[in-house]
Write a protein that holds these residues in place. Structure first.
Motif, PDB file in Angstrom:
ATOM      1  N   THR A  77    -108.868 -31.959  24.987  1.00  0.00           N
ATOM      2  CA  THR A  77    -110.180 -32.469  24.405  1.00  0.00           C
ATOM      3  C   THR A  77    -110.542 -33.831  25.031  1.00  0.00           C
ATOM      4  O   THR A  77    -109.371 -34.627  25.749  1.00  0.00           O
ATOM      5  CB  THR A  77    -109.463 -32.970  22.852  1.00  0.00           C
ATOM      6  OG1 THR A  77    -108.383 -31.982  22.490  1.00  0.00           O
ATOM      7  CG2 THR A  77    -109.996 -34.082  22.029  1.00  0.00           C
ATOM      8  N   PRO A  78    -111.981 -34.028  25.717  1.00  0.00           N
ATOM      9  CA  PRO A  78    -112.816 -34.168  26.412  1.00  0.00           C
ATOM     10  C   PRO A  78    -112.822 -35.955  25.229  1.00  0.00           C
ATOM     11  O   PRO A  78    -112.176 -36.782  24.862  1.00  0.00           O
ATOM     12  CB  PRO A  78    -113.685 -33.793  26.006  1.00  0.00           C
ATOM     13  CG  PRO A  78    -114.499 -32.776  25.284  1.00  0.00           C
ATOM     14  CD  PRO A  78    -113.278 -33.077  24.875  1.00  0.00           C
ATOM     15  N   GLU A  79    -112.924 -37.233  25.969  1.00  0.00           N
ATOM     16  CA  GLU A  79    -112.653 -38.493  26.090  1.00  0.00           C
ATOM     17  C   GLU A  79    -114.196 -38.823  25.523  1.00  0.00           C
ATOM     18  O   GLU A  79    -115.474 -38.037  25.688  1.00  0.00           O
ATOM     19  CB  GLU A  79    -112.567 -39.424  26.572  1.00  0.00           C
ATOM     20  CG  GLU A  79    -111.756 -39.832  27.247  1.00  0.00           C
ATOM     21  CD  GLU A  79    -109.898 -40.388  26.593  1.00  0.00           C
ATOM     22  OE1 GLU A  79    -110.992 -40.672  25.583  1.00  0.00           O
ATOM     23  OE2 GLU A  79    -109.192 -40.139  26.756  1.00  0.00           O
ATOM     24  N   PRO A  80    -114.716 -39.399  24.802  1.00  0.00           N
ATOM     25  CA  PRO A  80    -113.780 -40.563  23.551  1.00  0.00           C
ATOM     26  C   PRO A  80    -113.165 -39.857  22.608  1.00  0.00           C
ATOM     27  O   PRO A  80    -112.216 -40.295  21.625  1.00  0.00           O
ATOM     28  CB  PRO A  80    -114.628 -41.840  23.536  1.00  0.00           C
ATOM     29  CG  PRO A  80    -115.865 -40.685  22.933  1.00  0.00           C
ATOM     30  CD  PRO A  80    -116.175 -39.968  23.945  1.00  0.00           C
ATOM     31  N   PHE A 103    -110.422 -37.432  22.944  1.00  0.00           N
ATOM     32  CA  PHE A 103    -108.960 -37.791  23.022  1.00  0.00           C
ATOM     33  C   PHE A 103    -108.227 -38.859  22.112  1.00  0.00           C
ATOM     34  O   PHE A 103    -107.209 -39.090  21.284  1.00  0.00           O
ATOM     35  CB  PHE A 103    -108.352 -37.532  23.818  1.00  0.00           C
ATOM     36  CG  PHE A 103    -106.949 -37.615  24.097  1.00  0.00           C
ATOM     37  CD1 PHE A 103    -106.330 -35.892  23.543  1.00  0.00           C
ATOM     38  CD2 PHE A 103    -106.203 -38.029  24.843  1.00  0.00           C
ATOM     39  CE1 PHE A 103    -105.299 -35.891  24.154  1.00  0.00           C
ATOM     40  CE2 PHE A 103    -105.266 -38.699  25.125  1.00  0.00           C
ATOM     41  CZ  PHE A 103    -104.574 -37.137  25.141  1.00  0.00           C
ATOM     42  N   SER A 104    -109.429 -40.314  23.042  1.00  0.00           N
ATOM     43  CA  SER A 104    -108.384 -40.970  22.292  1.00  0.00           C
ATOM     44  C   SER A 104    -108.806 -40.954  20.961  1.00  0.00           C
ATOM     45  O   SER A 104    -107.766 -42.263  20.127  1.00  0.00           O
ATOM     46  CB  SER A 104    -108.934 -42.383  23.048  1.00  0.00           C
ATOM     47  OG  SER A 104    -108.740 -42.093  24.714  1.00  0.00           O
ATOM     48  N   ASN A 108    -105.660 -39.594  19.410  1.00  0.00           N
ATOM     49  CA  ASN A 108    -104.708 -40.661  18.894  1.00  0.00           C
ATOM     50  C   ASN A 108    -104.502 -41.355  18.265  1.00  0.00           C
ATOM     51  O   ASN A 108    -103.110 -41.802  17.705  1.00  0.00           O
ATOM     52  CB  ASN A 108    -104.224 -41.264  20.449  1.00  0.00           C
ATOM     53  CG  ASN A 108    -103.616 -39.675  21.365  1.00  0.00           C
ATOM     54  OD1 ASN A 108    -103.202 -38.132  20.779  1.00  0.00           O
ATOM     55  ND2 ASN A 108    -104.278 -39.441  22.782  1.00  0.00           N
TER      56      ASN A 108
END
Length: 635
Positions: free
Chosen positions: A182-185, A187-188, A191
């Motif tokens: 999963t690419p940023e942003p 992924f963040s 979470n």
């Protein structure tokens, strides 16, 4: 054109729902016939459970169309209409938010949680499509109900918010199961959502409980609580949907299929003239005895409720004719209303009682999760409820006799030819419980086969032999039964999800440890349990109460050394008494509506019967052999 298109969609929805329910009856019946020749239907269990999944979700959609989902609606006691409207809108918006999350989670589960196993001519993924479809339809229907004024903007905002919170599921759909892909942003953000769920889980759970009490459909509130619990413990976004899917497809839950089939059986009986024939027959056979009409009334009400699973249906279906008969036999209005309001619930203690099926399956599932072996089956729970049920019948009759002891009731001379004629007219209905009980207890019929046989038998009798219901009227009976089925199935799915979330979180173990430390005596625990269940029975329907609270109570019962079968019987008999407990026992409202009597007048009429019921509850609670002795003879 737009209205015509909507009507076509609605008609297609009904056809799929009714056809799926019909297949659920035809498949077990065909399997039963083939088994006599040592043959079997290929993939029988999988086909049956997947049609169960299909029928259940379409029934849930059908129920939402007419706004018939079970809710507690404590908001009804608020007299200010604007406040009630605001609370109702808030509840609907929360439900939309939850359905949106479940929609995305369902798609993720179909893509990554199913392997495309073949079920007959198609794969399991084809059947599972009904899950995102169902949640989407639920969301849309709740949005449309808010499509007026500012409410529509809040409803659309709930959809958008649900999509944002569903980012973990959407990310899984797009980039796969490996989180690192999963690419940023994003992924963040994923979470962050997991971390947030861990922090806010308790406030959100409390808020959802309040929303459930305020009028949000019970199944939506229960599902929302289960989802936040699973999110807080770091589960995958589609774990909730996985649990719902396997509620319908696990082999140990297959007996749940009997619930919609027995419900349909009860509605075919109530929509025909079966009640009138039985009333006439029982009146002749018992009318020569002092108080014979009372005995007949109690037995008939119990018979109908045992099949419908809802004593309210019995009040609405038979209340009018039985009330007229009681009044013609010089019984007072107050007594007649009291006995008819109270009598139906007794049927929940006799086969094929739907609450007993739910209790048995739930307890066995919970014990399985607790890794506690048990030899009990559904048959043992049915047997265990027989003596308490007979005591309830006896208590009702004795209470009635005491209340009417000063009234000289005329008796009718027994007429043998009339009795034979009445027996002949009602023979097929009287034969039904004999077939079902004999088939189940002998082991010749499984519970699902018994429900299929019951439904097909009743359709043949009432449609083709007695011709009380025209062939064209079959769909009308389905239409009346499906909202009840949809309400039960929605709660069943979400409550089993909550049970899984409870077990996974360790909440029952923690609660059990706290209770054991706080309450040392099993007697005090049972008294508290009785009180709690009476209160719960006032506010919640019996299906919701069983499925939501059993996961908390079964571990406690195990710690206090209470037999799980005895605990199950305590649950049913208490909740059944809750139907009559003022100020919000559901049967009190139904009786007030059916007999056109003031609510407080109905409450006063049932108090003697409620007192008798509570005495029986205490007897059953503190004399466990009443539930277990007969079972011991069969084990």
């Amino acid at each position: 054109m737009r209205i015509k298109r909507l009507l076509n969609i609605s008609r297609l929805e009904n056809i799929i729902c009714y056809a799926s329910l019909s297949f659920m009856a035809v498949l077990p019946f065909a399997e039963l016939v083939l088994r006599q020749f040592d043959l079997t239907i290929p993939d029988f269990n999988s086909l049956l459970t997947h049609f169960f999944l299909l029928a259940s979700f379409f029934a849930v959609m059908f129920t939402a169309k007419f706004g018939n989902h079970i809710s507690i609606t404590a908001v009804q006691y608020i007299k200010h209409d604007n406040i009630k409207k605001i609370i109702g809108s808030i509840c609907a918006i929360i439900a939309i938010f939850i359905f949106t999350i479940l929609f995305w989670s369902s798609i993720s589960f179909i893509i990554h949680g199913l392997m495309g196993r073949r079920i007959g001519p198609v794969t399991d993924q084809v059947f599972a499509v009904v899950m995102p479809l169902g949640f989407a339809v639920l969301a849309v229907r709740f949005v449309l109900k808010q499509w007026a004024g500012k409410e529509k903007f809040f409803a659309l905002a709930a959809v958008i918010a649900g999509c944002l919170v569903s980012l973990p599921a959407i990310a899984k759909i797009i980039w796969g199961v490996n989180e690192l892909d999963t690419p940023e942003p994003f992924f963040s953000l994923v979470n962050l959502l997991y971390d947030t769920a861990l922090v806010i889980n308790i406030p959100v759970i409390l808020f959802l409980i309040m929303a459930g009490l305020a009028g949000m459909p019970v199944f939506a509130a229960v599902g929302g609580i289960a989802m936040i619990m699973l999110k807080a413990t770091g589960h995958e976004p589609d774990e909730a949907v996985r649990s719902i899917y396997f509620t319908f497809n696990e082999s140990r839950n297959i007996d749940f299929i009997a619930i919609p089939l027995f419900t349909l059986t009860g509605f075919f009986l109530s929509e025909s003239k079966a009640g009138e024939r039985l009333v006439h027959a029982f009146k002749i056979f018992f009318g020569w005895m002092p108080g014979g009409i009372i005995i007949a009334t109690v037995i008939i009400c119990a018979f109908f409720t045992s099949f419908t699973g809802a004593s309210g249906v019995t009040i609405l279906a038979l209340g009018g004719i039985l009330f007229t008969i009681l009044r013609k036999n010089q019984y007072s209005e107050k007594f007649s209303v009291g006995v008819l309001t109270s009598a139906g619930g007794i049927g929940l203690m006799f086969p094929p009682s739907l609450p007993i099926i739910l209790v048995a399956t739930s307890i066995m599932t919970i014990l399985h999760h607790m890794e506690i072996p048990t030899d009990y089956t559904h048959i043992h729970f049915f047997i265990g409820a027989i003596i308490p049920g007979l005591i309830l019948i006896l208590a009702m009759i004795i209470t009635s006799f005491i209340m009417t002891s000063k009234i000289k009731i005329p008796v009718e001379k027994f007429n043998l030819s009339e009795a034979i004629k009445a027996l002949k007219n009602s023979f097929f209905e009287i034969l039904l419980p004999v077939i079902i009980i004999t088939g189940i207890f002998s082991g010749f019929l499984t519970l699902v086969e018994a429900s299929a046989v019951a439904l097909i038998y009743v359709i043949i009798v009432e449609v083709f032999i007695k011709k009380d219901i025209p062939i064209s009227g079959i769909t009308s009976v389905f239409r009346k039964a499906v909202p009840i089925i949809g309400g039960i199935m929605a709660i069943l799915a979400m409550a089993m999800l909550l049970s899984y979330a409870f077990m996974d979180s360790g909440v029952p173990d923690s609660f059990a440890s706290w209770m054991q430390y706080t309450v040392e005596s099993p007697i005090v625990f049972l008294l508290l349990l009785n009180l709690a269940l009476l209160i719960i029975g006032c506010f919640m329907d019996i299906f919701s109460a069983i499925l939501v609270f059993l996961p908390l109570i079964v571990p406690l019962g195990y710690i206090y050394g209470i037999d799980p079968l005895h605990l199950g019987i305590i649950f049913v008999i208490n909740l059944e008494a809750g139907f009559l407990t003022p100020p919000v026992g559901i049967n009190l409202f139904l009786a007030s509506y059916r007999f056109n009597k003031p609510f407080m007048e109905v409450c006063a009429s049932v108090l003697p019967f409620l007192l008798a019921r509570i005495i029986v509850v205490l007897l059953v609670t503190f004399l466990p052999w009443l539930s277990t002795w007969l079972v011991g003879l069969f084990m």
